[in-house]
Design a protein around this motif. Structure first.
Motif, PDB file in Angstrom:
ATOM      1  N   LEU A  35      33.133  74.918   7.319  1.00 48.26           N
ATOM      2  CA  LEU A  35      33.269  75.634   8.127  1.00 48.26           C
ATOM      3  C   LEU A  35      34.632  74.982   8.300  1.00 48.26           C
ATOM      4  CD1 LEU A  35      30.346  77.143   9.946  1.00 48.26           C
ATOM      5  CD2 LEU A  35      32.119  78.279   8.129  1.00 48.26           C
ATOM      6  N   PRO A  36      35.897  75.932   9.059  1.00 52.11           N
ATOM      7  CA  PRO A  36      36.792  74.742   9.985  1.00 52.11           C
ATOM      8  C   PRO A  36      36.305  74.115  11.306  1.00 52.11           C
ATOM      9  CG  PRO A  36      37.532  77.428   9.082  1.00 52.11           C
ATOM     10  CD  PRO A  36      36.508  77.304   8.747  1.00 52.11           C
ATOM     11  N   VAL A  37      35.797  74.442  11.506  1.00 48.14           N
ATOM     12  CA  VAL A  37      34.811  73.824  13.004  1.00 48.14           C
ATOM     13  C   VAL A  37      33.323  73.292  12.793  1.00 48.14           C
ATOM     14  CG1 VAL A  37      34.289  74.289  15.109  1.00 48.14           C
ATOM     15  CG2 VAL A  37      36.147  75.444  14.473  1.00 48.14           C
ATOM     16  N   PRO A  38      33.384  71.614  12.335  1.00 50.03           N
ATOM     17  CA  PRO A  38      32.661  71.121  12.130  1.00 50.03           C
ATOM     18  C   PRO A  38      30.769  72.253  13.102  1.00 50.03           C
ATOM     19  CG  PRO A  38      33.809  69.936  12.265  1.00 50.03           C
ATOM     20  CD  PRO A  38      34.421  70.934  13.019  1.00 50.03           C
ATOM     21  N   THR A  39      29.926  72.875  12.286  1.00 47.96           N
ATOM     22  CA  THR A  39      28.991  73.352  13.292  1.00 47.96           C
ATOM     23  C   THR A  39      28.111  72.836  12.408  1.00 47.96           C
ATOM     24  OG1 THR A  39      30.445  75.169  13.368  1.00 47.96           O
ATOM     25  CG2 THR A  39      28.192  75.544  13.516  1.00 47.96           C
ATOM     26  N   THR A  40      26.518  72.302  13.843  1.00 48.85           N
ATOM     27  CA  THR A  40      25.456  72.453  13.143  1.00 48.85           C
ATOM     28  C   THR A  40      24.837  73.393  13.995  1.00 48.85           C
ATOM     29  OG1 THR A  40      25.539  69.790  13.100  1.00 48.85           O
ATOM     30  CG2 THR A  40      23.103  71.067  13.368  1.00 48.85           C
ATOM     31  N   LEU A  41      23.856  74.506  12.657  1.00 47.42           N
ATOM     32  CA  LEU A  41      23.256  76.007  13.995  1.00 47.42           C
ATOM     33  C   LEU A  41      21.516  75.150  13.810  1.00 47.42           C
ATOM     34  CD1 LEU A  41      24.607  78.543  11.804  1.00 47.42           C
ATOM     35  CD2 LEU A  41      24.799  77.708  14.002  1.00 47.42           C
ATOM     36  N   SER A  42      21.040  75.806  14.848  1.00 48.76           N
ATOM     37  CA  SER A  42      19.359  74.938  15.254  1.00 48.76           C
ATOM     38  C   SER A  42      18.779  76.114  15.283  1.00 48.76           C
ATOM     39  CB  SER A  42      19.440  73.955  15.838  1.00 48.76           C
ATOM     40  OG  SER A  42      20.145  73.005  15.826  1.00 48.76           O
ATOM     41  N   ALA A  43      17.540  76.407  15.124  1.00 52.12           N
ATOM     42  CA  ALA A  43      16.485  77.473  15.511  1.00 52.12           C
ATOM     43  C   ALA A  43      15.206  76.856  15.562  1.00 52.12           C
ATOM     44  CB  ALA A  43      16.351  78.595  14.882  1.00 52.12           C
ATOM     45  N   GLY A  44      14.362  77.146  16.293  1.00 53.85           N
ATOM     46  CA  GLY A  44      13.137  76.870  16.218  1.00 53.85           C
ATOM     47  C   GLY A  44      12.112  77.959  17.326  1.00 53.85           C
ATOM     48  N   TYR A  45      10.909  77.381  17.247  1.00 51.65           N
ATOM     49  CA  TYR A  45       9.619  78.841  17.837  1.00 51.65           C
ATOM     50  C   TYR A  45       8.876  76.773  18.292  1.00 51.65           C
ATOM     51  CZ  TYR A  45       5.420  81.262  18.375  1.00 51.65           C
ATOM     52  OH  TYR A  45       4.124  81.611  18.338  1.00 51.65           O
ATOM     53  N   ALA A  46       8.217  77.509  19.724  1.00 47.17           N
ATOM     54  CA  ALA A  46       7.349  77.519  20.098  1.00 47.17           C
ATOM     55  C   ALA A  46       5.929  77.645  20.943  1.00 47.17           C
ATOM     56  CB  ALA A  46       7.542  76.049  21.338  1.00 47.17           C
TER      57      ALA A  46
END
Length: 938
Positions: free
Chosen positions: A516-527
């Motif tokens: 991507l043009p903008v460095p991105t880290t996507l995160s998701a989670g469940y607890a």
């Protein structure tokens, strides 16, 4: 007044209880556990129980009349890493400071920081962190918000609490020997639970060592108030009490246990005959759990700990194993004054004053035994890691307490005249235990990381044979009497236990998008969290079927409750369970939560972290009825929340950056705040009672922080914060007759804001032209300062529900005095921590002077619109010396440590003031403490 003089004064009154001529008329038929005695000796023989030659029964004639560079910081938990969701492990000398690398506002307490301060548990060490203060030596307040607004995690997983008063685990349970690091995150990120007010305290335990090690340590210490001074104790289970494990003496007797299992109230009448109740009463362990003895020379404190670890390979798998264990036994004597009262005049009356309704001097000695063990097994394969951890902590308190003074009954003044002196005795035994099993998997697949966490934890608290009794001085015969029937004359007994279980599971996934043009880290989670609690308390008193003759009422307590009196004068056990509140309750909190989060880098010097968490909570507290009565109303709080959060970091210079954070969070009532059951707090000696009508608090949080990393591990920072709180929960004192009870109520609104400043600087002495033995050393200067303001807001028409008004709402101004500015409970306006010392970066040699100061803080709202209870923590000055030496011939290193705490002798003071009048709510000396220890490294 010194402890010795206070004890002598209290003993002078206690010594009058049980004159020799009458004490011998009813000797106890309950044999003590001591192998050297089969009966309790008459008072004139002066016999003692147990094998401590210094212990004496309280009886007539018993008293006289009168940093090195940060090389490794391990942070384990959800989203612990900067950028990619990895665990942060900083190893080597060219890695940036971990505080700088994280995307949030955090403070890191490394193993080196803990070692420098020399604190024995993590609660003590955390009070050195910016914006943190420790209340009661056990609970951490972050930015002036009480422990109910702070979340404590162990390796990223929540823990249940063994405390009936709290859902938050007391941090004094965790010895620093098992801790690798602790992170305090003050800005919210959505990968953490939504119960976030002041901050998250994530404790990371030690894991796989780099090199094999074996450490064995021992220590000894004491304080000027307790050690080798006069104090109180009681026999209990004899020598086994020193280990924190009862020998069976305090087990519920079979006859009483059978009666309890019947489901009927244990009292003579329809369900039990008088003869049956006599048998139950006689079956209780009497003298060993009742008779308070004095010890002329309280022993010193002692501790022992051992730790071992090894790292090896099994093919391609890297294996690390570590085990840590410890034992400690300590004594603490507190003696001082406790008062309670009410006010005269209306609000704003310049002539209004406080009048005491009770005024007591007290002396209490607590023996604390702690056993802990931790084992950790780590498996590593390429970038994958599996970590298994088990933790065991057992903490036992044994207390003996005597208080003497006056109680002025404002309802019936004639029942207790002001000149009547009351003498109270109390013995107790509290067992707290925590067992925790955790599994953490960290999997790395290129740009994809997956973290799995699961845990099961169980805590319990048992309090058998809580005894409390009271005598009143009789002017006519000039002696103390207890007829077990008249006002102020009683003998009470309680058994209680609490079990708390917590299941936890979480999944966190992070993926780095590189195209991507903008460095991105996507995160998701469940607890998922499921916390359940069962608590039960059975209360009894001794009540004769007819009036006791005066010679019997004069007997000392174990003779008064002896088997002879049970059968001769029908002194019978009578169950009073449920007289105030519910005898038992079940409680639970089930939370399902999910989140999404994105970390973006829109510019080379700017990082933005945005996310939202959805959290659905189902909390309940259900009072249980034991005898068929109508139970109290159950509490059910089912709420769902969307909780957004965002943080932006601007690295505008090579060594400087700015952070901005905003979030919405919640704070749920704790079980103890909802449970309609009385509980006596051993620290404050107050009775607490829950309020079933509390609701969740909601918070808006804003943070800004400037950071300057001008050299390695050296920092200068400044931060500002603001919190808007809807429905904060406050402690509120209530007068019931001459008794003082603390309950809870929702205030309408509150806001809190402040500034934080932190600095750390090393000064090599060689730069100042100093050579020789000091040339290799450096001066260490570490300091932080927090100024905080808070205010409770009450507008016209605001209502609240209190302990005395429930279930009906009342005008909030009746509880929260609008005529003055009210601060949130527990909030100090000023908090200062300073460390100044010398250390050698090349070897273990540190000399550190530590200063802590917290300005006055409110502990509870005053009853009936009287002024707040205010604690004045004051200044604490400590000195810690650490030195490593090599043993000749064998070459092993030994770490020697010497500690001197509270050098200024600051005591504890909690007051209530109105105009020129004052009530001493709680005041006692703490003394100065000294300790030395040695740890041999193999």
């Amino acid at each position: 007044m010194t402890i010795t003089k206070l004890a002598a004064s209290l003993l002078a009154t206690t010594a009058l209880i049980g004159a020799p001529a009458v004490a011998q008329t009813a000797p106890s038929t309950t044999a003590p556990s001591s192998p050297s005695a089969s009966t309790i000796a008459p008072p004139d023989q002066g016999e003692t129980q147990g094998d401590d030659s210094n212990a004496e029964a309280l009886q007539p004639g018993a008293a006289d009349a009168g940093e090195v560079p940060l090389e490794e910081v391990e942070i384990s938990g959800p989203g612990a890493a900067a950028g990619e969701g990895d665990e942060i492990v900083v190893i080597g000398r060219n890695i940036p400071n971990p505080v700088r690398a994280t995307p949030e506002v955090v403070s890191v307490l490394s193993a080196q920081d803990i070692a420098r301060s020399g604190d024995g548990d993590i609660a003590g060490a955390l009070q050195r962190v910016t914006g943190l203060s420790v209340v009661g030596g056990r609970f951490v307040y972050v930015r002036g918000l009480g422990e109910r607004y702070s979340l404590a995690l162990l390796n990223g997983s929540p823990l249940p609490s063994p405390e009936p008063l709290r859902r938050v685990v007391p941090l004094d349970l965790f010895p620093t020997s098992i801790i690798a690091s602790t992170v305090v995150q003050k800005s919210y990120s959505v990968n953490y639970p939504g119960e976030f007010g002041g901050g998250v305290i994530n404790i990371t335990t030690r894991s796989a060592p780099d090199e094999p090690f074996l450490d064995i340590g021992f220590g000894i210490g004491g304080d000027t108030i307790t050690t080798d001074n006069l104090g109180y104790t009681y026999y209990g289970g004899g020598g086994s009490d020193l280990t924190g494990f009862d020998d069976g003496t305090r087990d519920v007797p079979q006859a009483l246990a059978s009666a309890i299992r019947s489901g009927n109230r244990v009292v003579a009448g329809a369900n039990f005959t008088e003869a049956e109740i006599q048998g139950i009463t006689a079956g209780l362990v009497n003298s060993p759990t009742t008779l308070i003895q004095r010890n002329r020379a309280i022993p010193a404190n002692g501790s022992f700990d051992v730790g071992a670890g090894h790292r090896f390979s099994l093919g391609a798998i890297d294996v690390g194993i570590i085990g840590v264990g410890g034992l400690s036994n300590s004594w603490r004597t507190r003696g001082g004054v406790q008062q309670a009262g009410t006010r005269t005049g209306a609000l704003g009356d310049p002539d209004a004053e406080l009048l005491a309704s009770s005024d007591f001097r007290f002396l209490s000695t607590v023996n604390r035994a702690v056993a802990n063990a931790m084992g950790s097994l780590t498996f590593g394969l390429d970038r994958h890691k599996l970590r298994l951890t088990s933790l065991f902590i057992r903490d036992t308190l044994k207390e003996a307490r005597i208080s003497s003074g006056n109680s002025f009954d404002t309802v019936s003044p004639s029942s207790l005249r002001p000149e009547d002196t009351i003498n109270n005795g109390l013995t107790s035994w509290y067992e707290r235990q925590l067992i925790d099993h955790q599994a953490v998997g960290e999997l790395k697949f290129g740009d994809l990381s997956v973290d799995l966490r699961g845990s099961y934890a169980k805590t319990k608290r048992d309090a058998p044979y809580e005894r409390n009794y009271s005598y009143i001085f009789n002017d006519a015969i000039e002696d103390y009497v207890n007829d077990l029937r008249s006002p102020g004359q009683f003998a009470a007994l309680s058994f209680s236990n609490l079990d708390d279980e917590l299941w936890f599971g979480a999944l966190d996934i992070a993926y780095r998008l590189r195209n991507l043009p903008v460095p991105t880290t996507l995160s998701a989670g469940y607890a998922y969290t499921d916390n359940t609690r069962q608590a039960i308390r059975r209360d009894f008193d001794y009540f004769p079927t007819s009036s006791l003759p005066l010679p019997v009422a004069q007997q000392r307590i174990d003779f008064l409750l002896s088997d002879a009196n049970v059968f001769l004068w029908n002194v019978l056990l009578r169950e009073t369970t449920g007289g105030l509140g519910s005898a038992a309750y079940d409680a639970g909190l089930k939370v399902n939560a999910g989140y999404v989060m994105a970390e973006l880098q829109p510019a080379s010097a700017v990082t933005v972290n945005l996310g939202v968490r959805y959290e659905k909570g189902d909390q309940f507290v259900t009072p249980q009825t034991l005898f068929g009565e109508e139970p109290a109303n159950a509490t059910q709080i089912r709420r769902s929340y969307w909780l957004p959060a965002g943080t932006a970091t601007w690295n505008f210079a090579e060594d400087m950056q700015l952070r901005f954070a905003a979030s919405k969070t919640i704070a749920r009532p704790q079980f103890r705040e909802l449970a309609p059951q009385p509980y006596r707090d051993t620290d404050s000696q107050r009775t607490f009672f829950g309020n079933q009508f509390l609701v969740d608090s909601q918070l808006i949080n804003l943070d800004a922080r400037y950071e300057w990393y001008f050299a390695r591990d050296q920092i200068l920072s400044a931060a500002a914060f603001y919190k808007d709180i809807d429905k904060p929960i406050e402690a509120v004192a209530v007068n019931l007759g001459s008794s003082l009870i603390t309950s809870f109520a929702n205030a309408p609104k509150a806001r809190l804001y402040g500034l934080e400043f932190e600095g750390r600087k090393y000064w090599p002495l060689s730069n100042w032209g100093i050579g020789g033995m000091l040339g290799s050393r450096r001066l260490v200067t570490i300091g932080n300062y927090t100024i905080t303001e808070s205010e409770i807001k009450v507008r016209e028409g605001d209502t609240t529900i209190t302990f005395t008004s429930q279930p009906n709402p009342i005008d909030a101004s009746f509880v929260f005095d609008t005529s003055q500015k009210l601060r949130l409970s527990g909030q100090s306006r000023h908090i200062v921590n300073m460390q100044v010392g010398l250390e050698d970066p090349n070897r273990l040699s540190q000399q550190t002077l530590l200063l802590s100061y917290a300005s006055p803080r409110t502990t509870a709202r005053g009853p009936n619109l009287t002024p707040d209870f205010v604690e004045r923590p004051g200044v604490q000055l400590d000195l810690v010396l650490r030195q490593g030496i090599r043993l000749p011939y064998v070459g092993n290193e030994v770490e020697l440590k010497a500690e001197a705490r509270n050098l200024l002798g600051t005591g504890y003071s909690e007051l209530q003031r109105l105009n020129d009048s004052e009530l001493i709510i709680n005041d006692y000396d703490i003394g100065r403490s000294f300790a030395v220890s040695a740890t041999m490294k193999f």
